[in-house]
Design a protein around this motif. Structure first.
Motif, PDB file in Angstrom:
ATOM      1  N   HIS A  43       0.856  -1.064   0.153  1.00 41.82           N
ATOM      2  CA  HIS A  43       0.061  -0.103  -0.115  1.00 41.82           C
ATOM      3  C   HIS A  43       0.771   1.146   0.030  1.00 41.82           C
ATOM      4  CE1 HIS A  43      -3.685  -2.418   0.795  1.00 41.82           C
ATOM      5  NE2 HIS A  43      -2.887  -3.354   1.412  1.00 41.82           N
ATOM      6  N   ILE A  44       0.694   1.576  -1.267  1.00 41.17           N
ATOM      7  CA  ILE A  44       1.866   2.887  -1.188  1.00 41.17           C
ATOM      8  C   ILE A  44       1.471   4.024  -0.292  1.00 41.17           C
ATOM      9  CG2 ILE A  44       2.823   4.651  -3.251  1.00 41.17           C
ATOM     10  CD1 ILE A  44       1.317   2.679  -5.449  1.00 41.17           C
ATOM     11  N   SER A  45       2.319   5.219  -0.276  1.00 38.40           N
ATOM     12  CA  SER A  45       2.535   6.066   0.405  1.00 38.40           C
ATOM     13  C   SER A  45       3.177   7.769   0.149  1.00 38.40           C
ATOM     14  CB  SER A  45       2.477   6.379   2.006  1.00 38.40           C
ATOM     15  OG  SER A  45       2.256   7.904   1.976  1.00 38.40           O
ATOM     16  N   THR A  46       3.127   8.358  -0.966  1.00 37.38           N
ATOM     17  CA  THR A  46       4.567   9.274  -1.946  1.00 37.38           C
ATOM     18  C   THR A  46       4.403  10.546  -0.374  1.00 37.38           C
ATOM     19  OG1 THR A  46       2.361  10.634  -2.275  1.00 37.38           O
ATOM     20  CG2 THR A  46       3.609   9.320  -3.639  1.00 37.38           C
ATOM     21  N   ILE A  96      -5.780  -3.355  12.582  1.00 38.68           N
ATOM     22  CA  ILE A  96      -6.286  -4.021  13.643  1.00 38.68           C
ATOM     23  C   ILE A  96      -7.440  -3.477  14.347  1.00 38.68           C
ATOM     24  CG2 ILE A  96      -6.041  -5.765  16.272  1.00 38.68           C
ATOM     25  CD1 ILE A  96      -4.964  -6.875  13.432  1.00 38.68           C
ATOM     26  N   GLY A  97      -6.821  -2.524  14.771  1.00 41.19           N
ATOM     27  CA  GLY A  97      -8.108  -1.241  15.670  1.00 41.19           C
ATOM     28  C   GLY A  97      -9.117  -0.601  15.006  1.00 41.19           C
ATOM     29  N   CYS A  98      -9.048  -0.768  13.395  1.00 46.16           N
ATOM     30  CA  CYS A  98      -9.459  -0.336  12.318  1.00 46.16           C
ATOM     31  C   CYS A  98     -10.943  -1.069  12.338  1.00 46.16           C
ATOM     32  CB  CYS A  98      -9.227   0.015  11.276  1.00 46.16           C
ATOM     33  SG  CYS A  98     -10.124   0.584   9.792  1.00 46.16           S
ATOM     34  N   HIS A  99     -10.059  -2.656  12.040  1.00 50.55           N
ATOM     35  CA  HIS A  99     -11.412  -3.777  11.613  1.00 50.55           C
ATOM     36  C   HIS A  99     -12.210  -4.095  12.933  1.00 50.55           C
ATOM     37  CE1 HIS A  99     -12.581  -7.053   9.950  1.00 50.55           C
ATOM     38  NE2 HIS A  99     -12.541  -8.105  10.370  1.00 50.55           N
ATOM     39  N   ALA A 100     -11.934  -3.801  14.572  1.00 49.69           N
ATOM     40  CA  ALA A 100     -12.785  -4.521  15.298  1.00 49.69           C
ATOM     41  C   ALA A 100     -13.560  -3.021  15.313  1.00 49.69           C
ATOM     42  CB  ALA A 100     -11.626  -4.553  16.479  1.00 49.69           C
ATOM     43  N   PHE A 135      -6.238  -0.544   5.113  1.00 53.24           N
ATOM     44  CA  PHE A 135      -4.515  -0.287   5.229  1.00 53.24           C
ATOM     45  C   PHE A 135      -4.923   1.022   4.387  1.00 53.24           C
ATOM     46  CE2 PHE A 135      -3.910  -4.445   6.298  1.00 53.24           C
ATOM     47  CZ  PHE A 135      -2.318  -4.069   7.082  1.00 53.24           C
ATOM     48  N   SER A 136      -5.661   1.680   2.974  1.00 49.55           N
ATOM     49  CA  SER A 136      -5.732   2.632   2.473  1.00 49.55           C
ATOM     50  C   SER A 136      -6.165   3.366   2.665  1.00 49.55           C
ATOM     51  CB  SER A 136      -6.614   2.061   0.818  1.00 49.55           C
ATOM     52  OG  SER A 136      -6.007   0.882   1.002  1.00 49.55           O
ATOM     53  N   ARG A 137      -7.288   2.971   3.650  1.00 50.71           N
ATOM     54  CA  ARG A 137      -8.161   3.972   4.284  1.00 50.71           C
ATOM     55  C   ARG A 137      -7.010   4.782   5.306  1.00 50.71           C
ATOM     56  NH1 ARG A 137     -12.482   3.820   9.488  1.00 50.71           N
ATOM     57  NH2 ARG A 137     -13.020   5.329   9.601  1.00 50.71           N
ATOM     58  N   ILE A 138      -6.492   4.161   5.620  1.00 49.71           N
ATOM     59  CA  ILE A 138      -5.202   4.572   7.007  1.00 49.71           C
ATOM     60  C   ILE A 138      -4.423   5.478   6.487  1.00 49.71           C
ATOM     61  CG2 ILE A 138      -3.451   3.669   8.512  1.00 49.71           C
ATOM     62  CD1 ILE A 138      -5.682   1.015   9.240  1.00 49.71           C
ATOM     63  N   VAL A 139      -3.835   4.927   6.268  1.00 48.85           N
ATOM     64  CA  VAL A 139      -2.301   5.704   5.476  1.00 48.85           C
ATOM     65  C   VAL A 139      -2.938   7.178   4.551  1.00 48.85           C
ATOM     66  CG1 VAL A 139      -0.942   6.066   2.649  1.00 48.85           C
ATOM     67  CG2 VAL A 139      -1.323   3.725   3.885  1.00 48.85           C
ATOM     68  N   SER A 140      -4.971   7.215   4.251  1.00 45.15           N
ATOM     69  CA  SER A 140      -5.018   8.575   3.743  1.00 45.15           C
ATOM     70  C   SER A 140      -5.522   9.247   5.376  1.00 45.15           C
ATOM     71  CB  SER A 140      -5.887   8.285   3.247  1.00 45.15           C
ATOM     72  OG  SER A 140      -6.144   7.706   1.628  1.00 45.15           O
TER      73      SER A 140
END
Length: 342
Positions: free
Chosen positions: A130-133, A148-152, A292-297
């Motif tokens: 999962h990329i981040s610039t 892990i917390g996000c999914h819970a 993962f994508s959501r958290i990067v953002s």
């Protein structure tokens, strides 16, 4: 290359390994820059993690750089900085075909079931990158913990104004806290350690905390804070069977209880309590790609501040020596991020 191998519980060994071969179709070779140490790693070190196998190169919270990609890879290219989704799924089983890739029937987590990131380079399915610039490598290494917390939190779906009790103020409990904050729910955090609760108040901005004393005062305090309602959502992130068994008493009528931690021991409770209040009991395992994508953002746009998280930054050569101290709450470690080197 040098890698750190956990031969057996309490027994680390530095070993020499070959550099990875050229990536095959759908694969990428990555250079590991940062590795987060989490409760799974510590439980594996202590021999208390039910899914951990030995000997094993640990490390699944990873900030990496793409070195090479194989045929058909279009989502990443050499030079990209990425977080790694360490849950290797088969894509073919009943769970995977229904979108539940986090609990694939043939699931392999890097650093737990198969070798992980405490080594300079390795090969991974490119679809797990999962990329981040914008983010630094240590921030990218935090993404999996937060996932892990996000999914819970997604599992129990707190609503604005609901009372949410998080039991356990370690990294997983704190990761759940980050996402409960985004829902507009009211948060209470419970833990044995006053040191951790002070961190919750001063660094995470949550004023309602309850210290576990084992004398029944916890339920009294929760009742007072919620004006008799108890918690509409309880998230137990302790991995302790006694805590998990007792968590039902904190759940209000028609409430939801989520177990995020894992225990090898039995969980027991008196069924009439659950039945009378018509509770919903949920398990939460790993996370999904979209998390993962959501958290990067969220980190990129400042909605999640990673600055309070990282309390220890050991060098790769020092990891084996510091592991015993990281298992002790009095060390004050929230998150250790290992610098694997350039």
């Amino acid at each position: 290359m040098k890698a750190l191998l956990l031969e057996a519980p309490l027994n680390f060994k530095t070993i020499d390994i070959a550099e990875p071969a050229a990536p095959g179709p759908g694969e990428a070779v990555v250079r590991v820059h940062r590795v987060g140490i989490c409760g799974t790693d510590l439980s594996g070190y202590l021999g208390k993690m039910p899914f951990f196998s030995y000997p094993r190169i640990p490390g699944h919270e990873l900030g990496v750089e793409v070195l090479a990609v194989g045929e058909g890879v279009t989502n990443v290219k050499p030079g990209d900085r990425c977080a790694v989704e360490p849950y290797i799924n088969c894509q073919k089983c009943f769970s995977c075909t229904r979108g539940h890739t986090n609990c694939c029937e043939h699931h392999q987590t890097l650093g737990v079931h198969c070798d992980g990131g405490l080594r300079p380079q390795f090969t991974v399915p490119a679809r797990k990158l999962h990329i981040s610039t914008k983010l630094e490598y240590e921030q990218l290494a935090l993404v999996e913990t937060l996932a892990i917390g996000c999914h819970a939190v997604n599992r129990c779906n707190p609503k604005p104004g609901e009372w949410v009790l998080i039991i356990g103020a370690g990294p997983i409990g704190l990761s759940a806290l980050e996402f409960v904050k985004l829902t507009g729910a009211n948060i209470i955090v419970m833990d044995l350690s006053e040191q951790r609760l002070d961190f919750v108040r001063t660094s995470m901005g949550v004023t309602n905390t309850i210290q576990v004393k084992g004398d029944g005062s916890e339920l009294t305090q929760l009742t007072e804070l919620t004006e008799g309602k108890l918690a509409q959502v309880v998230i137990d992130a302790t991995g302790n069977n006694r805590s998990m068994s007792g968590a039902l008493q904190y759940v209000g009528f028609a409430g939801r209880l989520v177990f995020v931690g894992i225990t090898t021991q039995e969980i027991s409770f008196v069924h009439p309590l659950m039945h009378r209040r018509e509770m919903t009991l949920l398990a939460s395992r790993n996370a999904l790609s979209a998390d993962f994508s959501r958290i990067v953002s969220l980190i990129e746009n400042g909605q999640i501040d990673t600055n309070p998280w990282i309390t220890h930054r050991p060098a790769f050569a020092d990891v084996a020596g510091i592991f015993p101290s990281l298992t002790k709450p009095e060390t004050g470690c929230i998150k250790a991020i290992v610098d694997v080197g350039e």
